[in-house]
Design an enzyme around this catalytic site. Structure first.
Site, mmCIF file in Angstrom:
data_model
loop_
_atom_site.group_PDB
_atom_site.id
_atom_site.type_symbol
_atom_site.label_atom_id
_atom_site.label_comp_id
_atom_site.label_asym_id
_atom_site.label_seq_id
_atom_site.Cartn_x
_atom_site.Cartn_y
_atom_site.Cartn_z
ATOM 1 N N SER A 69 -6.556 1.017 -4.911
ATOM 2 C CA SER A 69 -6.991 2.411 -4.830
ATOM 3 C C SER A 69 -8.338 2.523 -4.111
ATOM 4 C CB SER A 69 -7.038 2.997 -6.246
ATOM 5 O OG SER A 69 -7.154 4.391 -6.224
ATOM 6 N N ASP A 126 3.546 7.328 -3.331
ATOM 7 C CA ASP A 126 2.288 7.274 -4.077
ATOM 8 C C ASP A 126 1.589 8.631 -4.001
ATOM 9 O OD1 ASP A 126 -0.235 6.709 -5.128
ATOM 10 O OD2 ASP A 126 -0.561 4.932 -3.903
ATOM 11 N N HIS A 130 1.205 4.029 -8.508
ATOM 12 C CA HIS A 130 -0.071 3.763 -7.858
ATOM 13 C C HIS A 130 -0.579 2.419 -8.353
ATOM 14 C CE1 HIS A 130 -3.872 4.725 -5.949
ATOM 15 N NE2 HIS A 130 -4.525 4.543 -7.077
#
Length: 522
Positions: A208, A428, A457
């Site tokens: 991320s 995502d 994710h």
């Protein structure tokens, strides 16, 4: 990345324009000796070999002999006879603690692979056990908050006062620290960690926001990168205002995917077989909770907070569906309150993670300083994707009133790196697919592995054998796949979960653990 009309006091007055600070690596400075890390045992039941330490780094890397701050580190040391050096791991955020992630990664990788690395976790500057850690307004997310959708001037003013007060409090409490909470500074910290570990190069594995942090480090110090893995990739060309708007559409799609999943199991949830009607029932539940919060805790804002994690990880869908069904079919609120506690209440008591999130994103890049621009853009998005637009807007709106000037993001384009391995799911929500494509283009020689149809994710080390095989192979010998299409390799998504009442009730324990560590920010 999260993926949150009183006038501010003078201490937090709006500062227009932007200023670019030169990367510390571009400035002339004498070498500074970084002390080696002293490791102590800090193992847990889950991760018994975990060790802890710390390293001093400059608050301002352009003044390396000035004020120092402390970064908390963790380590699972290598056990193989030959070591491949340190592998730094980061769960994202900004604002996420990475200390426990080292233990998770060491346990989730194949033993022969993990044994070759010193797996290093860290709390970035301002976070968790690093010092100083910031907490601008303890209890900022304590329920019940105003309805995020500013359907009336009073609701808009109530939400504006909250975000303005938060920005003002940060400015008052941390005026000397906020100018140094940014991604470039955090990336330079990684090089101080490298020096403290006595390594010529480091390997890095980020999820991320951690993908952006890793890409920035690689831009500043390409010769010090041995291996680089980026999973669920931030679009560096949209940091951060445009990226957050892009999230709104993707999360709306994931919420609708949940509605369609519930429709498949009408015999369990008794909410019907039409996803659109189920979605209408969800919004009716939201409207009712806006008037009468469940258990005095779950209003409209908290309901959205509870269901947003379902966009990050579908392993939560059965629990969310049960809470939804219990409320609609029996007006029972206990399951909703429990789901809120389990999935959404992480910020209710303290806001260190959110404070760092705001500080870094608001400092990293320019944001609109005129609230009318936010109002226009978010109402336009709301018309097409209403699920979390305004919740997300208020989460980030502190940046419209942030008390520091802004930096100019680095162009992370890079042709000086060894092979880089990228992972991205096509659906995502927190870091939409385009981000993976963009970074694949910007990092010359990188390889992109796509999870086709996947919407979670953070896709590696959560139960997809195909993805994990590519990861383990790369960490073992540095080899990456090469293909002729947009992606260099494609893996099919892991199956969606089943309702809890079936034999297939449990979700992947690894997946659940990972997504608990990644949190719900990005």
């Amino acid at each position: 990345m999260r993926t949150r009309a009183a006038v501010l006091c003078a201490a937090a007055a709006v500062v227009a324009g932007s200023v670019t600070a030169p990367p510390a690596s571009a400035t002339t400075r004498a070498p500074v000796q970084v002390s080696p890390v002293t490791w102590k045992k800090c193992g847990t039941t889950d991760y018994p070999t975990l060790q802890c330490g710390s390293v001093k780094v400059p608050l301002d890397h352009r003044n390396p002999r000035g004020k120092q701050i402390s970064l908390a580190l963790s380590r699972v040391p290598h056990t193989a006879s030959a070591s491949q050096g340190p592998l730094l791991v980061n769960p994202g955020g900004p604002g996420g603690s990475g200390l426990t992630l080292a233990g998770f990664v060491a346990s989730a990788l194949p033993k022969k692979v993990a044994a070759q690395y010193d797996i290093i976790g860290f709390d970035p500057r301002g976070v968790g056990k690093s010092s100083p850690a910031i907490d601008c307004v303890p209890g900022y997310f304590r329920p019940v908050r105003p309805d995020p959708v500013p359907a009336t001037p009073a609701l808009e003013q109530a939400n504006l006062k909250r975000v303005q007060s938060f920005a003002a409090a940060c400015g008052r409490k941390y005026a000397s620290l906020l100018p140094y909470l940014d991604t470039i500074s955090a990336a330079q910290d990684l090089d101080s960690v490298r020096q403290a570990l006595g390594a010529r190069q480091i390997s890095y594995f980020g999820y991320s926001y951690g993908t952006y942090l890793g890409a920035v480090y690689a831009k500043l110090h390409p010769d010090r990168v041995r291996r680089l893995v980026l999973d669920s990739i931030v679009d560096p060309t949209g940091v951060w205002y445009e990226d957050n708007l892009s999230q709104d559409y993707a999360f709306n799609d994931r919420q609708r995917a949940l509605m369609a999943w519930i429709a498949k199991y009408d015999s369990t949830y008794k909410l019907g077989t039409d996803p659109q009607k189920i979605e209408a029932a969800w919004y009716a539940m939201r409207a009712a909770l806006a008037k009468k919060p469940a258990g005095g805790k779950v209003g409209a804002a908290e309901l959205e907070d509870t269901f947003i994690p379902g966009g990050y990880y579908n392993g939560y869908w059965p629990y969310l569906a049960e809470a939804f069904s219990a409320y609609v079919n029996g007006r029972k609120t206990s399951a909703l309150v429990e789901a809120y506690r389990n999935f959404a209440a992480v910020d209710a008591a303290g806001d260190n993670g959110y404070s760092v999130y705001a500080a870094v994103q608001c400092r990293d890049a320019s944001w609109p300083r005129d609230w009318t621009q936010w109002r226009k853009d978010n109402w336009a998005a709301y018309e097409k994707a209403p699920f979390m637009v305004w919740n997300n807007a208020w989460y980030n709106a502190t940046c419209a009133y942030w008390p520091t000037k802004t930096l100019k993001p680095l162009n992370i384009a890079n042709g000086k790196l060894p092979p880089v391995l990228l992972f991205q799911a096509t659906d995502d929500a927190a870091t939409p697919y385009q981000g993976g494509l963009t970074v694949h283009r910007l990092l010359a020689g990188s390889s992109l592995v796509v999870e086709q149809g996947g919407g979670n994710h953070g896709v590696t080390l959560s139960g997809n054998t195909c993805l994990d095989t590519y990861l383990a192979g790369y960490l073992t010998d540095g080899k990456v796949p090469h293909g002729d299409g947009v992606a260099d390799a494609v893996c099919q998504k892991t199956p969606d979960p089943k309702p809890l009442t079936t034999k297939a009730a449990s979700t992947s324990s690894r997946g659940s653990t990972l997504h608990g560590l990644l949190g719900f920010r990005g």
